[in-house]
Design a protein around this motif. Structure first.
Motif, PDB file in Angstrom:
ATOM      1  N   VAL A  23       5.341  -1.032   1.148  1.00  0.00           N
ATOM      2  CA  VAL A  23       6.680  -1.098   1.632  1.00  0.00           C
ATOM      3  C   VAL A  23       6.981  -1.719   2.966  1.00  0.00           C
ATOM      4  CG1 VAL A  23       8.834   0.126   1.967  1.00  0.00           C
ATOM      5  CG2 VAL A  23       7.408   0.660  -0.029  1.00  0.00           C
ATOM      6  N   ALA A  24       6.260  -1.460   4.131  1.00  0.00           N
ATOM      7  CA  ALA A  24       6.663  -2.083   5.330  1.00  0.00           C
ATOM      8  C   ALA A  24       6.097  -3.488   5.363  1.00  0.00           C
ATOM      9  CB  ALA A  24       5.600  -0.974   6.238  1.00  0.00           C
ATOM     10  N   ASP A  44      -3.959  -7.322   1.024  1.00  0.00           N
ATOM     11  CA  ASP A  44      -4.044  -5.869   0.651  1.00  0.00           C
ATOM     12  C   ASP A  44      -5.300  -5.664  -0.042  1.00  0.00           C
ATOM     13  OD1 ASP A  44      -1.768  -3.435   0.417  1.00  0.00           O
ATOM     14  OD2 ASP A  44      -3.577  -3.087  -0.554  1.00  0.00           O
ATOM     15  N   ARG A  45      -5.863  -4.353   0.156  1.00  0.00           N
ATOM     16  CA  ARG A  45      -7.364  -4.091  -0.492  1.00  0.00           C
ATOM     17  C   ARG A  45      -7.039  -3.752  -1.946  1.00  0.00           C
ATOM     18  NH1 ARG A  45     -10.568  -0.397   2.695  1.00  0.00           N
ATOM     19  NH2 ARG A  45     -11.898  -0.342   0.793  1.00  0.00           N
ATOM     20  N   ASN A  46      -5.864  -3.418  -2.251  1.00  0.00           N
ATOM     21  CA  ASN A  46      -5.524  -2.840  -3.505  1.00  0.00           C
ATOM     22  C   ASN A  46      -5.228  -4.221  -4.575  1.00  0.00           C
ATOM     23  OD1 ASN A  46      -5.484  -0.121  -3.028  1.00  0.00           O
ATOM     24  ND2 ASN A  46      -3.059  -0.133  -2.565  1.00  0.00           N
ATOM     25  N   GLY A  51       1.480  -0.306  -2.191  1.00  0.00           N
ATOM     26  CA  GLY A  51       0.747   0.549  -1.410  1.00  0.00           C
ATOM     27  C   GLY A  51       0.638   2.198  -1.948  1.00  0.00           C
ATOM     28  N   ARG A  52       1.159   2.922  -0.923  1.00  0.00           N
ATOM     29  CA  ARG A  52       1.203   4.316  -1.580  1.00  0.00           C
ATOM     30  C   ARG A  52       2.184   4.589  -2.517  1.00  0.00           C
ATOM     31  NH1 ARG A  52       1.469   7.088   4.303  1.00  0.00           N
ATOM     32  NH2 ARG A  52       1.092   4.820   4.964  1.00  0.00           N
ATOM     33  N   ASN A  75       7.522   9.700  -4.922  1.00  0.00           N
ATOM     34  CA  ASN A  75       8.070  10.169  -6.296  1.00  0.00           C
ATOM     35  C   ASN A  75       9.406  10.307  -6.227  1.00  0.00           C
ATOM     36  OD1 ASN A  75       6.033  12.229  -8.618  1.00  0.00           O
ATOM     37  ND2 ASN A  75       7.658  10.905  -8.984  1.00  0.00           N
ATOM     38  N   TRP A  76       9.865  10.633  -5.096  1.00  0.00           N
ATOM     39  CA  TRP A  76      11.047  10.874  -5.022  1.00  0.00           C
ATOM     40  C   TRP A  76      12.069  10.041  -4.129  1.00  0.00           C
ATOM     41  CZ3 TRP A  76       8.053  15.324  -4.741  1.00  0.00           C
ATOM     42  CH2 TRP A  76       8.603  16.480  -5.587  1.00  0.00           C
ATOM     43  N   GLN A  78      14.531  10.184  -1.457  1.00  0.00           N
ATOM     44  CA  GLN A  78      14.895  11.625  -0.683  1.00  0.00           C
ATOM     45  C   GLN A  78      15.939  11.277   0.232  1.00  0.00           C
ATOM     46  OE1 GLN A  78      10.341  12.553   0.340  1.00  0.00           O
ATOM     47  NE2 GLN A  78      11.456  14.282  -0.467  1.00  0.00           N
ATOM     48  N   VAL A 247      -9.352  -5.900   4.853  1.00  0.00           N
ATOM     49  CA  VAL A 247      -9.695  -6.187   6.469  1.00  0.00           C
ATOM     50  C   VAL A 247     -10.367  -5.289   7.057  1.00  0.00           C
ATOM     51  CG1 VAL A 247      -8.113  -6.207   8.658  1.00  0.00           C
ATOM     52  CG2 VAL A 247      -7.191  -6.898   6.365  1.00  0.00           C
ATOM     53  N   PHE A 277      -1.292  -0.437   8.181  1.00  0.00           N
ATOM     54  CA  PHE A 277      -2.079   0.305   7.663  1.00  0.00           C
ATOM     55  C   PHE A 277      -1.817   2.036   7.887  1.00  0.00           C
ATOM     56  CE2 PHE A 277      -5.552  -3.233   7.838  1.00  0.00           C
ATOM     57  CZ  PHE A 277      -4.973  -3.802   6.798  1.00  0.00           C
ATOM     58  N   SER A 414      -2.072  11.164   2.882  1.00  0.00           N
ATOM     59  CA  SER A 414      -0.959  10.952   2.129  1.00  0.00           C
ATOM     60  C   SER A 414       0.251  10.416   2.960  1.00  0.00           C
ATOM     61  CB  SER A 414      -0.470  11.878   1.127  1.00  0.00           C
ATOM     62  OG  SER A 414       0.002  13.217   1.698  1.00  0.00           O
ATOM     63  N   GLY A 441       4.973   0.899   9.824  1.00  0.00           N
ATOM     64  CA  GLY A 441       4.799   1.559   8.688  1.00  0.00           C
ATOM     65  C   GLY A 441       5.569   2.957   8.592  1.00  0.00           C
ATOM     66  N   GLU A 442       5.174   3.941   7.676  1.00  0.00           N
ATOM     67  CA  GLU A 442       6.209   5.297   7.666  1.00  0.00           C
ATOM     68  C   GLU A 442       5.956   5.892   8.970  1.00  0.00           C
ATOM     69  OE1 GLU A 442       4.694   8.234   7.591  1.00  0.00           O
ATOM     70  OE2 GLU A 442       2.592   7.923   6.705  1.00  0.00           O
ATOM     71  N   LEU A 452       9.645   6.873   2.497  1.00  0.00           N
ATOM     72  CA  LEU A 452       9.601   5.568   2.177  1.00  0.00           C
ATOM     73  C   LEU A 452      10.693   4.741   2.842  1.00  0.00           C
ATOM     74  CD1 LEU A 452       9.579   6.057  -1.612  1.00  0.00           C
ATOM     75  CD2 LEU A 452       7.811   4.688  -0.393  1.00  0.00           C
TER      76      LEU A 452
HETATM   77  C1  LIG Z   1       1.330  11.754  -2.702  1.00  0.00           C
HETATM   78  C2  LIG Z   1       2.354  11.092  -1.748  1.00  0.00           C
HETATM   79  C3  LIG Z   1       3.736  11.569  -1.941  1.00  0.00           C
HETATM   80  C4  LIG Z   1       4.660  10.830  -1.615  1.00  0.00           C
HETATM   81  N1  LIG Z   1       5.883  11.444  -1.725  1.00  0.00           N
HETATM   82  C5  LIG Z   1       6.871  10.717  -1.075  1.00  0.00           C
HETATM   83  C6  LIG Z   1       8.261  10.824  -1.516  1.00  0.00           C
HETATM   84  O1  LIG Z   1       8.387  11.418  -2.698  1.00  0.00           O
HETATM   85  N2  LIG Z   1       9.344   9.998  -0.850  1.00  0.00           N
HETATM   86  C7  LIG Z   1       9.110   9.283  -0.143  1.00  0.00           C
HETATM   87  O2  LIG Z   1      10.156   8.912   0.413  1.00  0.00           O
HETATM   88  N3  LIG Z   1       7.912   8.892   0.608  1.00  0.00           N
HETATM   89  C8  LIG Z   1       6.671   9.612  -0.163  1.00  0.00           C
HETATM   90  N4  LIG Z   1       5.450   9.448   0.138  1.00  0.00           N
HETATM   91  C9  LIG Z   1       5.490   8.432   1.144  1.00  0.00           C
HETATM   92  C10 LIG Z   1       5.420   7.147   1.149  1.00  0.00           C
HETATM   93  O3  LIG Z   1       4.299   6.749  -0.029  1.00  0.00           O
HETATM   94  C11 LIG Z   1       5.093   6.375   2.273  1.00  0.00           C
HETATM   95  O4  LIG Z   1       6.050   6.460   3.366  1.00  0.00           O
HETATM   96  C12 LIG Z   1       5.316   4.662   2.161  1.00  0.00           C
HETATM   97  O5  LIG Z   1       4.746   4.463   0.772  1.00  0.00           O
HETATM   98  C13 LIG Z   1       4.371   4.139   3.379  1.00  0.00           C
HETATM   99  O6  LIG Z   1       4.380   2.634   3.093  1.00  0.00           O
HETATM  100  P1  LIG Z   1       3.715   2.018   4.087  1.00  0.00           P
HETATM  101  O7  LIG Z   1       3.924   0.464   3.916  1.00  0.00           O
HETATM  102  O8  LIG Z   1       4.076   2.321   5.676  1.00  0.00           O
HETATM  103  O9  LIG Z   1       2.135   2.113   4.072  1.00  0.00           O
HETATM  104  P2  LIG Z   1       1.057   1.842   2.884  1.00  0.00           P
HETATM  105  O10 LIG Z   1       1.988   1.951   1.324  1.00  0.00           O
HETATM  106  O11 LIG Z   1       0.033   2.406   2.883  1.00  0.00           O
HETATM  107  O12 LIG Z   1       0.817   0.169   2.781  1.00  0.00           O
HETATM  108  C14 LIG Z   1      -0.235  -0.088   3.625  1.00  0.00           C
HETATM  109  C15 LIG Z   1      -1.119  -0.984   2.711  1.00  0.00           C
HETATM  110  O13 LIG Z   1      -2.346  -1.251   3.656  1.00  0.00           O
HETATM  111  C16 LIG Z   1      -3.409  -1.533   2.797  1.00  0.00           C
HETATM  112  N5  LIG Z   1      -4.684  -1.246   3.626  1.00  0.00           N
HETATM  113  C17 LIG Z   1      -5.043  -0.193   4.026  1.00  0.00           C
HETATM  114  N6  LIG Z   1      -6.243  -0.323   4.803  1.00  0.00           N
HETATM  115  C18 LIG Z   1      -6.741  -1.794   4.309  1.00  0.00           C
HETATM  116  C19 LIG Z   1      -7.806  -2.564   4.732  1.00  0.00           C
HETATM  117  N7  LIG Z   1      -8.664  -2.362   5.681  1.00  0.00           N
HETATM  118  N8  LIG Z   1      -7.832  -3.719   4.188  1.00  0.00           N
HETATM  119  C20 LIG Z   1      -6.674  -4.034   3.397  1.00  0.00           C
HETATM  120  N9  LIG Z   1      -5.413  -3.624   3.021  1.00  0.00           N
HETATM  121  C21 LIG Z   1      -5.876  -2.388   3.629  1.00  0.00           C
HETATM  122  C22 LIG Z   1      -3.295  -0.348   1.627  1.00  0.00           C
HETATM  123  O14 LIG Z   1      -3.987  -0.528   0.380  1.00  0.00           O
HETATM  124  C23 LIG Z   1      -1.790  -0.126   1.357  1.00  0.00           C
HETATM  125  O15 LIG Z   1      -1.380  -0.882   0.238  1.00  0.00           O
HETATM  126  C24 LIG Z   1       4.385  10.046  -0.464  1.00  0.00           C
HETATM  127  C25 LIG Z   1       3.208   9.664  -0.341  1.00  0.00           C
HETATM  128  C26 LIG Z   1       2.114  10.043  -1.003  1.00  0.00           C
HETATM  129  C27 LIG Z   1       0.632   9.688  -0.852  1.00  0.00           C
END
Ligand SMILES: Cc1cc2nc3c(=O)[nH]c(=O)nc-3n(C[C@H](O)[C@H](O)[C@H](O)COP(=O)(O)OP(=O)(O)OC[C@H]3O[C@@H](n4cnc5c(N)ncnc54)[C@H](O)[C@@H]3O)c2cc1C
Length: 521
Positions: A23-24, A44-46, A51-52, A75-76, A78, A247, A277, A414, A441-442, A452
């Motif tokens: 999302v970030a 992204d590695r995925n 992402g999450r 999932n939610w 919030q 990366v 990350f 997580s 990021g979060e 999120l």
């Molecule tokens: C089990 C679980 C339940 C959750 N429940 C909720 C919920 O109900 N409601 C809510 O609001 N939030 C929830 N969250 C939190 C929410 O998912 C995160 O806050 C949000 O998705 C984070 O986004 P981000 O962009 O900061 O990080 P990420 O989504 O982690 O994005 C970072 C990306 O970087 C990539 N990356 C990492 N290392 C490397 C590398 N070395 N090379 C290349 N790519 C890499 C990863 O693959 C990832 O796609 C939950 C999370 C988990 C895991």
């Protein structure tokens, strides 16, 4: 920085390297695109965007045998907000969930039944006691914040407010877990008081206390994919989206950033980079920074906490639990947080009649469970279910699955939690850029860490900062200033953070007669 010149490796040049397609990262890139900066690369590695926000196929549908989609990660939505008659403020994730038509349902936390090792046992009255203490704790935390008084742990905050569950009072421990750990993924002992309370309030009181559960069969990530498709072709056909690309190194400085990709030796040369990350990835030193991150950054990374929240999914031939209830809370007689909350996806308005149940563990229980094989966990869960429902014949599930977040290289956990002793200044050091390397990021969100919406706001903030820097100085006075929610350009950081005690205060009157540095050996 490293120059790729003369090497045989491919080094692509771009204005902005966005590291991570969660999302970030997607929000940051979208902001750049909206400001006519189309020269960026997202890595992204995925093999997907989101992402999450990560889903998986699970079980089978009764009619055609095809699998369901369940969420391993977020999932939610919030805190929703935006209700009619209210000020109109709305969680941006809720706005996007509606925009992309995500199937969701109100999660009713009052739809809950309680159990212990002897079967059904009603101890919900304890929840009222905790509610009352929590309201007092909120007032107290507000006072600490407003008057700049010393912060403490959530545990101490609860105690001062009158909530003191006995170590052996497993029902009270289960209620507390449901109230606190289920959200924070860490126990009250390890959660900061002031920021634990503000983190909750800014989401639930600013918007609304509702949590809506997403069960969309495209996966929750359809939200991120839908947004990405507005500025990326497809989005998966766009050559600026480099998926399944790891990366391994980030070399940064005042002139730009060089990102090393995988073992191929390929790289990206960028004017700016945004590292999204997780704090778990940073803590595990999965990426080599050159020069190494400065001490003020590393200390913040090392102190902020990465939690683990693990959902264990089961599908049964038939639902043996109350079909109209959403949550089933279990108080184990020995271990706090041992398979504490079961959630029915079969409840009306969710995946009706799917006969899917999942149980959530966090913290040390999640680490334990994630390290053992499925069969061992399944046996433990079945023993708990048979204790909760002693009158039922419960067969083994027809399908069983859970992720291993704590060791997954994409996140190493997580989501983050604000630890005891972390100050706002130290958290700012987690956020701050170093030269042309930015972070988002979060976890970098002081107000919405773990959610999120935290990832969304931080991605937007950094995207705007870099758009401003690339667009020239007029941006800095126009769109953002210290009074807006959006910052400009380079970020503040604190190279030195002091404690509260001067060396000369380690003295007799403070119970410190012997020098701290005495060494007679
Ligand atoms: C089990 C679980 C339940 C959750 N429940 C909720 C919920 O109900 N409601 C809510 O609001 N939030 C929830 N969250 C939190 C929410 O998912 C995160 O806050 C949000 O998705 C984070 O986004 P981000 O962009 O900061 O990080 P990420 O989504 O982690 O994005 C970072 C990306 O970087 C990539 N990356 C990492 N290392 C490397 C590398 N070395 N090379 C290349 N790519 C890499 C990863 O693959 C990832 O796609 C939950 C999370 C988990 C895991």
């Amino acid at each position: 920085g490293n120059s790729a010149e003369g090497s045989t490796h491919k080094c692509r040049k771009t204005s902005v390297a966005v590291l991570g397609a969660g999302v970030a990262g997607i929000t940051a890139a979208q902001v750049l695109a909206n400001h006519s900066i189309s020269d960026f690369l997202i890595v992204d590695r995925n093999d997907y965007v989101g992402g999450r926000m990560r889903s998986a196929s699970f079980g089978s549908k009764p009619d055609d045998g095809t699998p369901y989609t369940v969420e391993l990660g977020a999932n939610w939505v919030q805190g929703l907000g935006g209700e009619e008659g209210k000020s109109g403020s709305e969680n941006p994730i809720w706005t996007l969930a509606k925009k992309h038509g995500l199937a969701n349902a109100y999660s009713n936390y009052s739809s809950i039944l309680t159990y212990d090792g002897g079967g059904a046992a009603d101890f919900l009255d304890l929840l009222d006691d905790l509610d009352e203490a929590y309201a007092a704790a909120e007032q107290d935390a507000g006072r600490l914040l407003a008057e700049n008084l010393q912060d403490t742990s959530m545990r101490a905050g609860f105690s001062t407010a009158g909530w003191k569950p006995g170590r052996a009072d497993m029902r009270a421990q289960a209620i507390e877990w449901w109230y606190w750990d289920f959200e924070a993924a860490w126990p009250p002992e390890q959660s900061g008081f002031v920021f634990g309370i503000t983190g909750y309030n800014l989401t639930y009181y600013q918007w609304s206390e509702a949590n809506n559960f997403v069960y969309d069969q495209r996966g929750f990530r359809a939200l991120a994919e839908g947004e990405a498709a507005e500025f990326l072709e497809g989005p998966y056909e766009d050559p600026r989206l480099l998926l399944e690309t790891v990366v391994t190194g980030v070399s940064y400085g005042a002139e730009g950033v060089v990102v090393s990709l995988g073992e191929s030796g390929d790289c990206i040369e960028a004017q700016f980079a945004i590292c999204t990350f997780s704090v778990g990835v940073l803590q595990n030193e999965a990426v080599a920074f050159d020069p190494p991150l400065p001490r003020w950054k590393r200390e913040a990374v090392d102190q902020f906490q990465m939690g683990t929240y693990t959902k264990i999914f089961m599908q049964f031939e038939e639902a043996f639990w109350d079909p109209d209830t959403q949550f089933f809370l279990y108080a184990d007689s020995r271990s706090r947080g041992y398979y504490p909350v079961f959630q029915s996806l079969s409840a009306p308005g969710f995946l009706d009649d799917s006969n899917i149940l999942f149980v959530t563990v966090v913290g040390t229980q999640a680490y334990r469970v994630e390290q053992q094989p499925d069969e061992v966990t399944q046996a433990e869960v079945m023993e708990v279910l048979r204790a909760m429902f002693p009158d039922k014949e419960i067969p083994e599930p027809t399908d069983f699955m859970y992720p291993r977040w704590s060791t997954d290289e994409m996140a190493y956990g997580s989501y983050s939690n604000w630890p005891v002793g972390m100050t706002l200044e130290k958290h700012q050091n987690l956020r701050a850029n170093i030269d042309r390397l930015y972070f988002a990021g979060e976890a970098t969100s002081a107000q919405y860490f773990g959610f999120l919406q935290g990832a969304f706001y931080e991605g937007r903030d950094v995207g705007l900062r870099i758009a401003g820097l690339l667009g020239g100085s007029k941006w800095e006075t126009g769109e953002c200033n210290a009074k807006t929610t959006i910052g400009c350009g380079s970020m503040d950081y604190y190279s030195t953070l002091h404690g509260t005690t001067r060396l000369d205060e380690y003295n007799v009157s403070n119970g410190w007669p012997t020098s701290s540095f005495v060494d007679n050996v």
